[in-house]
Structure formats: structure tokens, C-alpha cells
Design an enzyme around this catalytic site. Structure first.
Site, PDB file in Angstrom:
ATOM      1  N   ASP A  52      26.758  17.856  62.454  1.00 46.07           N
ATOM      2  CA  ASP A  52      26.743  17.112  61.193  1.00 46.07           C
ATOM      3  C   ASP A  52      27.030  15.645  61.527  1.00 46.07           C
ATOM      4  O   ASP A  52      28.181  15.221  61.613  1.00 46.07           O
ATOM      5  CB  ASP A  52      27.790  17.674  60.230  1.00 46.07           C
ATOM      6  CG  ASP A  52      27.822  16.898  58.909  1.00 46.07           C
ATOM      7  OD1 ASP A  52      27.131  15.865  58.811  1.00 46.07           O
ATOM      8  OD2 ASP A  52      28.548  17.323  57.994  1.00 46.07           O
ATOM      9  N   LYS A  74      23.931   9.311  54.856  1.00 51.00           N
ATOM     10  CA  LYS A  74      24.672   8.038  54.839  1.00 51.00           C
ATOM     11  C   LYS A  74      23.894   6.844  55.414  1.00 51.00           C
ATOM     12  O   LYS A  74      23.201   6.182  54.664  1.00 51.00           O
ATOM     13  CB  LYS A  74      26.016   8.227  55.544  1.00 51.00           C
ATOM     14  CG  LYS A  74      26.927   9.165  54.741  1.00 51.00           C
ATOM     15  CD  LYS A  74      28.391   8.917  54.955  1.00 51.00           C
ATOM     16  CE  LYS A  74      29.226   9.593  53.902  1.00 51.00           C
ATOM     17  NZ  LYS A  74      29.717  10.931  54.222  1.00 51.00           N
ATOM     18  N   TYR A  98      35.523  11.581  42.408  1.00 53.14           N
ATOM     19  CA  TYR A  98      36.837  11.590  43.046  1.00 53.14           C
ATOM     20  C   TYR A  98      37.847  10.708  42.307  1.00 53.14           C
ATOM     21  O   TYR A  98      38.639   9.994  42.916  1.00 53.14           O
ATOM     22  CB  TYR A  98      36.719  11.123  44.508  1.00 53.14           C
ATOM     23  CG  TYR A  98      36.192  12.214  45.397  1.00 53.14           C
ATOM     24  CD1 TYR A  98      37.048  13.222  45.838  1.00 53.14           C
ATOM     25  CD2 TYR A  98      34.859  12.260  45.773  1.00 53.14           C
ATOM     26  CE1 TYR A  98      36.571  14.243  46.627  1.00 53.14           C
ATOM     27  CE2 TYR A  98      34.379  13.287  46.567  1.00 53.14           C
ATOM     28  CZ  TYR A  98      35.242  14.274  46.995  1.00 53.14           C
ATOM     29  OH  TYR A  98      34.777  15.287  47.765  1.00 53.14           O
ATOM     30  N   TYR A 149      34.858  18.215  56.810  1.00 51.04           N
ATOM     31  CA  TYR A 149      34.242  17.921  55.516  1.00 51.04           C
ATOM     32  C   TYR A 149      32.737  17.862  55.730  1.00 51.04           C
ATOM     33  O   TYR A 149      32.247  17.062  56.526  1.00 51.04           O
ATOM     34  CB  TYR A 149      34.730  16.589  54.941  1.00 51.04           C
ATOM     35  CG  TYR A 149      34.021  16.248  53.647  1.00 51.04           C
ATOM     36  CD1 TYR A 149      34.403  16.869  52.461  1.00 51.04           C
ATOM     37  CD2 TYR A 149      32.950  15.365  53.623  1.00 51.04           C
ATOM     38  CE1 TYR A 149      33.734  16.590  51.268  1.00 51.04           C
ATOM     39  CE2 TYR A 149      32.277  15.090  52.439  1.00 51.04           C
ATOM     40  CZ  TYR A 149      32.680  15.703  51.268  1.00 51.04           C
ATOM     41  OH  TYR A 149      32.009  15.439  50.098  1.00 51.04           O
TER      42      TYR A 149
HETATM   43  C1  LIG Z   1      29.706  12.270  53.500  1.00 56.92           C
HETATM   44  C2  LIG Z   1      29.496  13.442  54.358  1.00 56.92           C
HETATM   45  C3  LIG Z   1      28.744  14.548  53.932  1.00 56.92           C
HETATM   46  C4  LIG Z   1      28.188  14.642  52.536  1.00 56.92           C
HETATM   47  O1  LIG Z   1      27.220  13.675  52.281  1.00 56.92           O
HETATM   48  P1  LIG Z   1      26.885  13.280  50.767  1.00 56.92           P
HETATM   49  O2  LIG Z   1      25.700  12.385  50.899  1.00 56.92           O
HETATM   50  O3  LIG Z   1      28.091  12.577  50.241  1.00 56.92           O
HETATM   51  O4  LIG Z   1      26.585  14.532  50.037  1.00 56.92           O
HETATM   52  C5  LIG Z   1      28.528  15.574  54.818  1.00 56.92           C
HETATM   53  N1  LIG Z   1      29.037  15.537  56.061  1.00 56.92           N
HETATM   54  C6  LIG Z   1      29.766  14.500  56.501  1.00 56.92           C
HETATM   55  C7  LIG Z   1      30.264  14.513  57.906  1.00 56.92           C
HETATM   56  C8  LIG Z   1      30.031  13.428  55.668  1.00 56.92           C
HETATM   57  O5  LIG Z   1      30.795  12.408  56.098  1.00 56.92           O
END
Ligand SMILES: *Cc1c(COP(=O)(O)O)cnc(C)c1O
Length: 425
Positions: free
Chosen positions: A236, A265, A15, A142
Site C-alpha cells: 500500500d 494521494k 474526521y 491504516y
Molecule cells: C490515505 C491512505 C489510504 C486511503 O486513501 P483515501 O484516498 O483517503 O481513501 C490508504 N492507505 C494509506 C497508506 C493511506 O495513507
């Protein structure tokens, strides 16, 4: 040559427009909520190093467990083999995940966790003999940077070169306060039209969209519609998981339970890359067959890496500890108090808060003006020794849970300083 200069001559950063990028800050050490740079300067990590760090940097307990695991078993192929960290982490997660989640599939990061959930959902319908094609997602969402994850994410400038390669998705608006009825109508229309395999959503907080928030009540209504129309639901929780929103998972604020959950994360407390997709028996059972073509043919070389799983177990122990639970409340309370204060000030359009997540949206009259202001704000915070990375005109705080009250006060003071900069320029 400094570390930063050596970096700049050979490394391509995420990025980052490398033509105009300033020298990166070389960090040599971390401890609790602090990061120490090569030049001796210290920074408060108010963004938890891209939202991953939960318990502070170089946490001694996680480090000890990781070191021990490295000396015991560093990796083994996960097809046909298993190991204690994978089993223990799966057991630990299922204990605290929303009711109904019963199986754990490991991958490498948030994007792969999403890819796996999408593949599970699409193949679920194929396996039971009623293939369905459409996926519903929030317009500003996202879900990651791989192609499937990009497809279900916002069609933004970030993905523009790839639009023609992304599969079609039925987008609905984020049901922010005031827009709930419209979103419900949009979802209902897609549901009635049929052929919908799944609805994927970031529960309660859309992170990358700018910490955009909506209520559990409206999400419950959306999930109810999905269940009525036999649409699979994918939570998610990559960003919202592990206490971020005040409860262990954002899904815990809801009456309705998702069919699948994506985690990453905070999964390892921010120490190692690891992804998890969990599902309920309904999904899992649709893949059980004598017909080998019904298998979920997905995996990664490092699937369920034992060292990452060991970090996950250690982090989970810390997350459910009383100390962390108290920290979640402490941070949320302090965020609330600060939110009340700052939202009165000129130049502030909106302040949003959910658990440990605080977002402040500055009034933006002109976008180009603001793209410059983004750098001004970022650099100002860095000068103060605070890492705050604006998303456009939105500044957010998403700290490690061990951040002290004094450190939080310094973060708030920096945000007040930003507000001053805006009204005075
Ligand atoms: C960061 C994020 C992702 C992607 O995760 P990465 O480990 O960066 O590939 C997917 N969904 C959400 C809600 C996120 O915040």
C-alpha cells in the site's frame, strides 16, 4: 455571512466532531507551498493538504494539462472504451513501478485501490481453485475508510462502532527497531498455520499510525517468508508513493517485489481524486478464462477519469524531473540536520525521518493532558502561519517538494516553538 459560517451551517466535515469544531479556515487560493485564507492570512502547507500535494498548489503545468483535457474529453465509460490519458498514465507508471508490475486497474482513491487489491488477492485463490481466507496486516496500519480497508486497518477508536462488521484479520506487530524478531515470528506462525491469501503493508512508513518507521531489511525478510509460503504481497504505497520516502516508491528500497501495489494521494500531484491498483502477470493471468465467473467484477462510474489521468501524467512528468529529484534530496538533508538538533531537546521522545517525511514524537505523560495539548499545538502553528496537524502527540512534516528553504526554516522554527510550549507548561 462569511464563507466559513455558511459552511458551518450546512457541511459535515471529515474526521471532525462538529459539536466542538471551530469555524473552518476558508482558503481562497493556493500557490506553491502556500495557501491564502479568506481573511488574507497566508499559511505554509507543511502537511501537503493531507499528504497529497507534491509540486505545490495550483501548479501551472498540471493546470494547463487539465484544462486542455477538459476541453478534449472530460469522461467516458471505461468498460469497452479507453482513451489516451488512461493508456499514457498506465505506461508511465509501469515504467517506474517495482519490477514485475504489468497491469493497471483504475479506481477513485486510496481506499478503493486497497479494496481492489484485496478483491484481486481473494479472488486469485478462488480462481485457481485453492480458496484461502486469511489476510495478514500490521496491527497499527491504516489502509482506508471503506469496509474492506477498515477491516485490514488497526482496530482503533475510529472504527470501533463497526468492529463486528469487519472481517477477521491476522494482525502482526509493526517491526519497529528492536521488535523485528518478534514480528518475524508472528508472521511465520501465521504462514505455517496456512490458509493465508495475502499480506498487506505500508512499506517503511505507517502514516496514520503516526509516521511509524521500520527498515527495508525486516520488510524484505517478511516478504521472503510470504514468498516461501505462497502468500501474496500487497504494497500500500498510497502515502509513500511518488518520492515521499526519498525514492520514487518505498518498494524500491527492497530486494523482494510485491505482487500488487496500491497508489493514490500523490498520483495526480494532489489535484484530483484517482486510485490505481497494479499487479503482476501471476495475478492477472488467474482472471483470464472462458468461464465468465472468473472476471474481476469491480468498477466505479468515474474509473480512469480522463481529466484525473491527465493530471496524473503531468504530475508524473514533474515527479521524475531532475528538479524534483534534487528537491527530494534537499528536503531530506535539511530534515536530517533539523532532526539531529531537535532530538537533543527536552520533551522530545523520538525523532523519525525517511526522505521528505519527518516525525517528532513528544513525550506524553498523560493522555487527556495531551489531547488538549494537541489542540494547543495545532492552534499555535496556525497562529505562526504554518499548517501542522498533530497525530496525537506526534507532529510531522510532509511538505510539497517545492517548499523553499526559507519556508522549511519557518516550519522548523514553529516546531521549536512547540517544544518550548511543552517544556514550559
Ligand atoms: C490515505 C491512505 C489510504 C486511503 O486513501 P483515501 O484516498 O483517503 O481513501 C490508504 N492507505 C494509506 C497508506 C493511506 O495513507
Amino acid at each position: 455571512m462569511s464563507l466559513a459560517q455558511r459552511d458551518q451551517s450546512i457541511i459535515w466535515h471529515p474526521y471532525t466532531q462538529m459539536k466542538t469544531a471551530e469555524l473552518p479556515v476558508a482558503i481562497v487560493r493556493g500557490e506553491s507551498a502556500l495557501l491564502y485564507a479568506e481573511d488574507g492570512k497566508e499559511y505554509i502547507d507543511a502537511v501537503a493538504s493531507w499528504w497529497v500535494n507534491l509540486h505545490g498548489h495550483a501548479h501551472p503545468y498540471i493546470a494547463e494539462k487539465v484544462a486542455k483535457q477538459l476541453q478534449t474529453l472530460e469522461h467516458v465509460i471505461f468498460a469497452g472504451f479507453t482513451h489516451q490519458p488512461a493508456v499514457e498514465l498506465a505506461e508511465g507508471l509501469l515504467k517506474i513501478l517495482p519490477e514485475g508490475q504489468s497491469k493497471v486497474f483504475y479506481s477513485d482513491n486510496g481506499s478503493t485501490a486497497v479494496e481492489v487489491a484485496l478483491k484481486m488477492a481473494i479472488q486469485y485463490w478462488a480462481n485457481i481453485g485453492t480458496p484461502k481466507k486469511k489476510i495478514i496486516a500490521f496491527r497499527d496500519s491504516y489502509h482506508g475508510d471503506t469496509f474492506g480497508a477498515m477491516a485490514v486497518s488497526s482496530r482503533s477508536a475510529f472504527t470501533a462502532p463497526f468492529w463486528s462488521y469487519l472481517f477477521d484479520v491476522s494482525f502482526i506487530d509493526v517491526p519497529t527497531p528492536g521488535n523485528e524478531a518478534e514480528t518475524i515470528n508472528q508472521l511465520e506462525a501465521f504462514a505455517i498455520a496456512g490458509d493465508v491469501a495475502a499480506f498487506i503493508y505500508e512499506p517503511l512508513v505507517l502514516g496514520t499510525a503516526g509516521m511509524v518507521m521500520y527498515t527495508p531489511e525486516v520488510l524484505d525478510r517478511l516478504m521472503q517468508i510470504c514468498q516461501q509460503h505462497n502468500i501474496l504481497t500487497i504494497a500500500d504505497e498510497v502515502m509513500t508513493g511518488f518520492g515521499r520516502t526519498g525514492k520514487l516508491f518505498a518498494s524500491h528500497y527492497l530486494q523482494h517485489k510485491p505482487d500488487m501495489v496500491c497508489l493514490s494521494k500523490g498520483l495526480t500531484g494532489g489535484t484530483m481524486a484517482l486510485g490505481v491498483t497494479t499487479c503482476n502477470d501471476k495475478i492477472y493471468d488467474a482472471f483470464l478464462a472462458d468461464d465468465k465467473s472468473k472476471t474481476l467484477f469491480h468498477g466505479h462510474s468515474y474509473t480512469a477519469n480522463p481529466v484525473a489521468c491527465a493530471a496524473g501524467i503531468a504530475s508524473l512528468e514533474l515527479t521524475i524531473s531532475q528538479e524534483t529529484q534534487q528537491n527530494l534530496e534537499r528536503i531530506a538533508t535539511r530534515h536530517q540536520t533539523f532532526a539531529e538538533e531537535i532530538k537533543q531537546l527536552p520533551g522530545i521522545r523520538e525523532v523519525r525521518q525517511q526522505g521528505t517525511i519527518l516525525a517528532i514524537e513528544f513525550a506524553d505523560e498523560s493522555t487527556s493532558y495531551f489531547s488538549n495539548l494537541r489542540d494547543t499545538l495545532y492552534n499555535y502553528a496556525m497562529e505562526q502561519g504554518v499548517i501542522l496537524r498533530p497525530l496525537g502527540n506526534i507532529i510531522y512534516v510532509i511538505p510539497p517538494y517545492c517548499i523553499t528553504n526559507e519556508q522549511l526554516d519557518k516550519v522548523y522554527k514553529t516546531i521549536r516553538g512547540m517544544q518550548q510550549l511543552i517544556v514550559n507548561c
